[in-house]
Design an enzyme around this catalytic site. Structure first.
Site, PDB file in Angstrom:
ATOM      1  NE  ARG A  58     -13.961  -6.984 -29.625  1.00 29.56           N
ATOM      2  CZ  ARG A  58     -13.781  -6.988 -28.306  1.00 29.56           C
ATOM      3  NH1 ARG A  58     -13.224  -8.040 -27.729  1.00 29.56           N
ATOM      4  NH2 ARG A  58     -14.137  -5.949 -27.572  1.00 29.56           N
ATOM      5  CG  HIS A  62      -9.984  -4.376 -29.569  1.00 26.89           C
ATOM      6  ND1 HIS A  62     -10.725  -4.228 -28.423  1.00 26.89           N
ATOM      7  CD2 HIS A  62     -10.832  -4.111 -30.596  1.00 26.89           C
ATOM      8  CE1 HIS A  62     -11.972  -3.880 -28.738  1.00 26.89           C
ATOM      9  NE2 HIS A  62     -12.045  -3.823 -30.062  1.00 26.89           N
ATOM     10  CG  ASN A  90      -9.332  -5.037 -24.889  1.00 27.92           C
ATOM     11  OD1 ASN A  90      -9.832  -5.147 -26.004  1.00 27.92           O
ATOM     12  ND2 ASN A  90      -8.227  -4.330 -24.675  1.00 27.92           N
ATOM     13  CG  HIS A 189     -19.174  -5.686 -36.199  1.00 32.28           C
ATOM     14  ND1 HIS A 189     -19.647  -4.605 -35.501  1.00 32.28           N
ATOM     15  CD2 HIS A 189     -18.016  -6.046 -35.587  1.00 32.28           C
ATOM     16  CE1 HIS A 189     -18.827  -4.324 -34.496  1.00 32.28           C
ATOM     17  NE2 HIS A 189     -17.828  -5.182 -34.542  1.00 32.28           N
TER      18      HIS A 189
END
Length: 346
Positions: A58, A62, A90, A189
């Site tokens: 992740r 990001h 975040n 995911h």
């Protein structure tokens, strides 16, 4: 003419150095054990934290969606930096910064001033997937670290857990990523956890009429309501993949077909009427090899978003601050340990 051509050659040579291409062999001479070092630290961390792989991948997502893959996400607040860690996508949700710092320390001991934090994130993402039983891919290397962060751009570019399919496609399109990339990368995911606060609106009052989200399986709804009682705190955790929580596999897509996608931004890939993403979900659900191949290709593609190369940026000696600054190094580590939601919006 000879002088002119000589001048042109020098200019072109300078450009090629500044905008050098990423290469899988970038550290072959300067830090040949880089991948083993990164993987070793992650494997050790996973013994006490099975969520760490999902958290690290992740971070890479990001980071790349804001200014490109330049480790800007890792920068803490300082006199000159407003951290991206406070962005809506975040804040109170990123974790694993302590593990990134441990990786950096190990690399600095073995290969001082050599491996960028941006490359650490790229290698860590691949290692995390492999350790969870997912595909491997050839990581392109040679990124350098940014000298800046961009909180405004983070708030603008990062999709959220309640994003519609249209919003998701728009956010991915800005990065040069298409519908197949969106569905493939959402497959991350297949492991990790999410806090109730990221999906509780689906359980009780989704459209303001007191009813749950109609795209949520009723049996799964009952289970989630037990985990996330109405009007309770939103910090309880549940698995992003209710079948194989810590394994990287195709079950994420099978869950979507049964309306068992945890986040709204997951389920819209399958439940949006007439969407081109439905066929992609069906393909990946029936063919894990197709998913793995697409995921690897999309990870390489995402990792090529606007990297700094050549003489751009720097190689940070510590990932939480630019060189020579007194950034809040330990502050970033402490806050990372307190942040509990390993939810990815990607």
């Amino acid at each position: 003419m000879g002088a002119v051509w000589g001048t042109i050659f020098v200019v072109l040579a300078a450009i090629s150095v500044t905008h050098a291409q990423l290469s899988p062999t970038f550290y072959d001479e300067t830090c040949p054990n880089v991948t083993d070092i990164v993987s070793g630290v992650i494997q050790n961390a996973s013994q006490s934290d099975p969520r760490i792989g999902a958290s690290l991948i992740r971070l890479h997502f990001h980071d790349c969606f804001v200014q490109g893959c330049d480790a800007s996400l890792l920068l803490n607040d300082s006199a000159t930096i407003v951290s991206e860690q406070q962005a809506l996508g975040n804040n109170n949700s990123i974790r694993g910064l302590d593990v990134v710092n441990n990786i950096k320390s190990a690399l600095e001991s073995s290969c001082p001033n050599t491996v960028s934090c941006a490359d650490i994130l790229a290698i860590a993402a691949q290692s995390s997937v492999v350790l969870a039983g997912g595909p491997s891919w050839t990581v392109q290397l040679g990124r350098r670290d940014s000298l800046t962060a961009n909180l405004t751009l983070a708030n603008l570019n990062l999709p959220g857990p309640n994003s519609t399919l249209e919003t998701l496609k728009d956010r991915f399109s800005v990065q040069g990523l298409n519908a197949t990339d969106l569905v493939a990368l959402s497959g991350a995911h297949t492991f990790g956890r999410a806090q109730c606060s990221t999906f509780v609106n689906r359980l009780y009052n989704f459209s303001g009429d007191g009813n749950p989200d109609s795209t949520l399986n009723t049996t799964y709804l009952a289970t989630l309501r037990q985990i996330c009682p109405q009007n309770a705190g939103g910090t309880n955790l549940t698995n992003l993949d209710l079948t194989t929580a810590d394994t990287f596999d195709k079950n994420y897509y099978s869950n979507l077909q049964l309306q068992n996608g945890l986040l709204f931004s997951d389920q819209v890939l399958f439940s949006t009427s007439g969407a081109d993403t439905i066929a992609i979900v069906n393909n990946f659900s029936s063919n894990q090899t197709a998913f793995f191949e697409a995921f690897a290709a999309s990870m390489i593609k995402m990792g090529n978003i606007n990297p700094l190369t050549g003489t751009q940026g720097e190689i940070r000696t510590q990932c939480n601050a630019v060189n020579g600054a007194s950034g809040l190094i330990m502050g970033g580590v402490a806050s990372a340990k307190s942040q509990d939601a390993s939810v990815s919006s990607i």
